[in-house]
Design a protein around this motif. Sequence first.
Motif, PDB file in Angstrom:
ATOM      1  N   VAL A 127       0.846  -1.201   0.000  1.00 29.54           N
ATOM      2  CA  VAL A 127       0.000   0.000   0.000  1.00 29.54           C
ATOM      3  C   VAL A 127       0.881   1.251   0.000  1.00 29.54           C
ATOM      4  O   VAL A 127       0.688   2.166  -0.810  1.00 29.54           O
ATOM      5  CB  VAL A 127      -0.946  -0.002   1.221  1.00 29.54           C
ATOM      6  CG1 VAL A 127      -1.747   1.283   1.284  1.00 29.54           C
ATOM      7  CG2 VAL A 127      -1.867  -1.223   1.183  1.00 29.54           C
TER       8      VAL A 127
ATOM      9  N   PHE B 294       3.036  -9.156  11.620  1.00 31.17           N
ATOM     10  CA  PHE B 294       1.955  -9.262  12.597  1.00 31.17           C
ATOM     11  C   PHE B 294       2.089 -10.572  13.361  1.00 31.17           C
ATOM     12  O   PHE B 294       2.289 -11.627  12.760  1.00 31.17           O
ATOM     13  CB  PHE B 294       0.593  -9.202  11.874  1.00 31.17           C
ATOM     14  CG  PHE B 294      -0.562  -9.540  12.780  1.00 31.17           C
ATOM     15  CD1 PHE B 294      -1.065  -8.600  13.664  1.00 31.17           C
ATOM     16  CD2 PHE B 294      -1.115 -10.808  12.769  1.00 31.17           C
ATOM     17  CE1 PHE B 294      -2.105  -8.911  14.519  1.00 31.17           C
ATOM     18  CE2 PHE B 294      -2.168 -11.130  13.616  1.00 31.17           C
ATOM     19  CZ  PHE B 294      -2.666 -10.183  14.486  1.00 31.17           C
TER      20      PHE B 294
ATOM     21  N   SER C   8      -7.026 -15.342  15.358  1.00 28.46           N
ATOM     22  CA  SER C   8      -6.878 -16.316  14.270  1.00 28.46           C
ATOM     23  C   SER C   8      -7.123 -17.736  14.793  1.00 28.46           C
ATOM     24  O   SER C   8      -7.727 -18.570  14.101  1.00 28.46           O
ATOM     25  CB  SER C   8      -5.483 -16.221  13.662  1.00 28.46           C
ATOM     26  OG  SER C   8      -5.271 -14.918  13.181  1.00 28.46           O
TER      27      SER C   8
ATOM     28  N   GLY D   7      -5.366 -10.271   3.912  1.00 29.65           N
ATOM     29  CA  GLY D   7      -4.540  -9.937   5.069  1.00 29.65           C
ATOM     30  C   GLY D   7      -3.993 -11.235   5.627  1.00 29.65           C
ATOM     31  O   GLY D   7      -4.103 -11.531   6.811  1.00 29.65           O
ATOM     32  N   ALA D   8      -3.355 -12.016   4.748  1.00 28.00           N
ATOM     33  CA  ALA D   8      -3.009 -13.415   5.065  1.00 28.00           C
ATOM     34  C   ALA D   8      -1.826 -13.559   6.009  1.00 28.00           C
ATOM     35  O   ALA D   8      -1.584 -14.644   6.541  1.00 28.00           O
ATOM     36  CB  ALA D   8      -2.714 -14.171   3.767  1.00 28.00           C
ATOM     37  N   GLY D   9      -1.072 -12.467   6.227  1.00 27.57           N
ATOM     38  CA  GLY D   9       0.055 -12.533   7.164  1.00 27.57           C
ATOM     39  C   GLY D   9       1.044 -13.607   6.761  1.00 27.57           C
ATOM     40  O   GLY D   9       1.348 -13.794   5.575  1.00 27.57           O
TER      41      GLY D   9
ATOM     42  N   GLU E 111      -1.708 -10.060   0.761  1.00 24.82           N
ATOM     43  CA  GLU E 111      -1.051  -9.453   1.930  1.00 24.82           C
ATOM     44  C   GLU E 111      -0.229  -8.251   1.480  1.00 24.82           C
ATOM     45  O   GLU E 111       0.472  -8.305   0.478  1.00 24.82           O
ATOM     46  CB  GLU E 111      -0.170 -10.522   2.604  1.00 24.82           C
ATOM     47  CG  GLU E 111       0.752 -10.039   3.693  1.00 24.82           C
ATOM     48  CD  GLU E 111       0.068  -9.345   4.876  1.00 24.82           C
ATOM     49  OE1 GLU E 111      -0.900  -9.888   5.422  1.00 24.82           O
ATOM     50  OE2 GLU E 111       0.521  -8.248   5.235  1.00 24.82           O
ATOM     51  N   THR E 112      -0.283  -7.179   2.274  1.00 29.69           N
ATOM     52  CA  THR E 112       0.471  -5.966   1.924  1.00 29.69           C
ATOM     53  C   THR E 112       1.922  -6.026   2.378  1.00 29.69           C
ATOM     54  O   THR E 112       2.785  -5.361   1.805  1.00 29.69           O
ATOM     55  CB  THR E 112      -0.215  -4.706   2.519  1.00 29.69           C
ATOM     56  OG1 THR E 112       0.361  -3.548   1.940  1.00 29.69           O
ATOM     57  CG2 THR E 112      -0.080  -4.628   4.037  1.00 29.69           C
TER      58      THR E 112
ATOM     59  N   ALA F 224      -0.260  -7.331  -2.378  1.00 30.03           N
ATOM     60  CA  ALA F 224      -1.249  -6.371  -2.879  1.00 30.03           C
ATOM     61  C   ALA F 224      -2.085  -5.804  -1.745  1.00 30.03           C
ATOM     62  O   ALA F 224      -2.134  -6.351  -0.645  1.00 30.03           O
ATOM     63  CB  ALA F 224      -2.169  -7.083  -3.876  1.00 30.03           C
ATOM     64  N   ASP F 225      -2.768  -4.719  -2.070  1.00 31.82           N
ATOM     65  CA  ASP F 225      -3.744  -4.103  -1.158  1.00 31.82           C
ATOM     66  C   ASP F 225      -5.049  -4.888  -1.300  1.00 31.82           C
ATOM     67  O   ASP F 225      -5.675  -4.884  -2.367  1.00 31.82           O
ATOM     68  CB  ASP F 225      -3.942  -2.639  -1.588  1.00 31.82           C
ATOM     69  CG  ASP F 225      -4.939  -1.905  -0.704  1.00 31.82           C
ATOM     70  OD1 ASP F 225      -5.566  -2.540   0.167  1.00 31.82           O
ATOM     71  OD2 ASP F 225      -5.086  -0.678  -0.910  1.00 31.82           O
ATOM     72  N   ALA F 226      -5.462  -5.554  -0.232  1.00 35.53           N
ATOM     73  CA  ALA F 226      -6.662  -6.400  -0.297  1.00 35.53           C
ATOM     74  C   ALA F 226      -7.915  -5.576  -0.595  1.00 35.53           C
ATOM     75  O   ALA F 226      -8.900  -6.114  -1.096  1.00 35.53           O
ATOM     76  CB  ALA F 226      -6.837  -7.147   1.021  1.00 35.53           C
TER      77      ALA F 226
ATOM     78  N   ASN G 123      -8.767 -12.291   9.090  1.00 36.08           N
ATOM     79  CA  ASN G 123      -8.587 -11.639  10.381  1.00 36.08           C
ATOM     80  C   ASN G 123      -8.082 -10.254  10.005  1.00 36.08           C
ATOM     81  O   ASN G 123      -6.885 -10.044   9.847  1.00 36.08           O
ATOM     82  CB  ASN G 123      -7.554 -12.404  11.212  1.00 36.08           C
ATOM     83  CG  ASN G 123      -7.268 -11.731  12.546  1.00 36.08           C
ATOM     84  OD1 ASN G 123      -7.785 -10.663  12.830  1.00 36.08           O
ATOM     85  ND2 ASN G 123      -6.425 -12.359  13.355  1.00 36.08           N
TER      86      ASN G 123
ATOM     87  N   PRO H  90      -6.900  -6.309   9.500  1.00 35.30           N
ATOM     88  CA  PRO H  90      -6.095  -5.395  10.319  1.00 35.30           C
ATOM     89  C   PRO H  90      -7.022  -4.433  11.046  1.00 35.30           C
ATOM     90  O   PRO H  90      -8.066  -4.054  10.521  1.00 35.30           O
ATOM     91  CB  PRO H  90      -5.247  -4.648   9.294  1.00 35.30           C
ATOM     92  CG  PRO H  90      -5.966  -4.806   7.997  1.00 35.30           C
ATOM     93  CD  PRO H  90      -6.729  -6.082   8.058  1.00 35.30           C
TER      94      PRO H  90
ATOM     95  N   PHE I  48     -12.092  -3.966   4.323  1.00 36.71           N
ATOM     96  CA  PHE I  48     -11.895  -5.400   4.053  1.00 36.71           C
ATOM     97  C   PHE I  48     -13.245  -6.098   3.862  1.00 36.71           C
ATOM     98  O   PHE I  48     -13.389  -6.975   3.014  1.00 36.71           O
ATOM     99  CB  PHE I  48     -11.132  -6.057   5.213  1.00 36.71           C
ATOM    100  CG  PHE I  48      -9.641  -6.118   5.007  1.00 36.71           C
ATOM    101  CD1 PHE I  48      -8.912  -4.982   4.700  1.00 36.71           C
ATOM    102  CD2 PHE I  48      -8.948  -7.324   5.123  1.00 36.71           C
ATOM    103  CE1 PHE I  48      -7.530  -5.034   4.515  1.00 36.71           C
ATOM    104  CE2 PHE I  48      -7.575  -7.394   4.930  1.00 36.71           C
ATOM    105  CZ  PHE I  48      -6.866  -6.248   4.631  1.00 36.71           C
TER     106      PHE I  48
END
Length: 326
Positions: free
Chosen positions: A49, A159, A168, A186-188, A209-210, A232-234, A249, A251, A266
């Motif tokens: 982002v 994270f 999670s 936001g898969a971390g 995931e960013t 990428a930006d979700a 889950n 942010p 999201f």
Amino acid sequence: MTTSRLSTALSTGALSRPEGRVAVFGPPPGTDLSALPREGLTLVSQDAVASAGWQAAGYDVTRAPEGAFAAALVVLPRAREAQKALIAQAATLAPLLIVDGQKHDGVDATLKAMKARAPIAGSLSKAHGKLFWTDGASFADWVARDRDVGGFVTRPGVFSADGPDKGSLALAEILPPLRGCIADIGAGWGFLARHIFASDAVEALHLVETDAVALDCARVNVTDPRALFHWADATSWRPPGPLDAVVSNPPFHVGRAGDPGLGRAFIAAAARMLGPSGSFWMVANRHLPYEVELDTAFAEVAEAGGTGGFKVIHARKPRHIRPRRP
Ligand SMILES: C[S@@+](CC[C@H](N)C(=O)[O-])C[C@H]1O[C@@H](n2cnc3c(N)ncnc32)[C@H](O)[C@@H]1O
């Protein structure tokens, strides 16, 4: 703004203007970089982002800087180990290492730790923070190291680097076996993704995931060939076709500040990604107000369970509201 300290240091002559290229590590969006000529700047960012924002503003942005630099400026992140990792990397790149940080991010402790191992050539305190610099020092032993947390690899600054997040874990406990094409937004570092792959009926799972460092960890943690990784930006990423399920889950803060706005974005993005009979599974802190956004985006919303601190939401029938044309 963070680098007003840099402007002051340069304009007062406390710090000589670097003659040559300058690499800036981790500047959050909005950082004032006007003290340095843009043509000589390379921004180093692991955040999709932030990178897109800086690129749109005309800056040269990379994950991995190459070539010779006169100076490297580190804008300190919050996590102590991530600070050290950036300092170690920046110190290998240029002779002059400049560090800028806020008091609330622990800049004083970082200065103390650096002072113990290298002479500090100058420093300046202003606007609840500090800028300081050192010449020719090495911090090689501060370099980022992989950690094993219960069979998963993590790295400093991602994270929940110390192990799976409680939210999670609550979501994983309730999530039924999924089928078809799925996204984890936001898969971390891949905790939920690995859990989702326990189902043979999954055809593909997009991990969006960013944070490139977290995504690199996910590539190690999730080796299933059905996994597809997207830096990428979700909130703007689009799947190749309508999805059967989205899991998240999301942010809940931007920088230091808690911000339910990102979680809401999201939810809206998940609804846009799903086919008409798709499902959205999400976990959130109980106190976060997501109900209005969920009801706007989905025709059916239910709490599927959770813990004292977290609610697991199952939302179905995305409404697919299109933005009105002007
Ligand atoms: C609460 S964490 C959950 C991580 C992971 N799913 C887990 O269960 O451990 C949210 C994740 O969303 C990522 N994130 C934040 N903003 C994002 C955005 N705009 N697009 C994609 N990912 C984002 C963060 O980097 C973080 O890894």
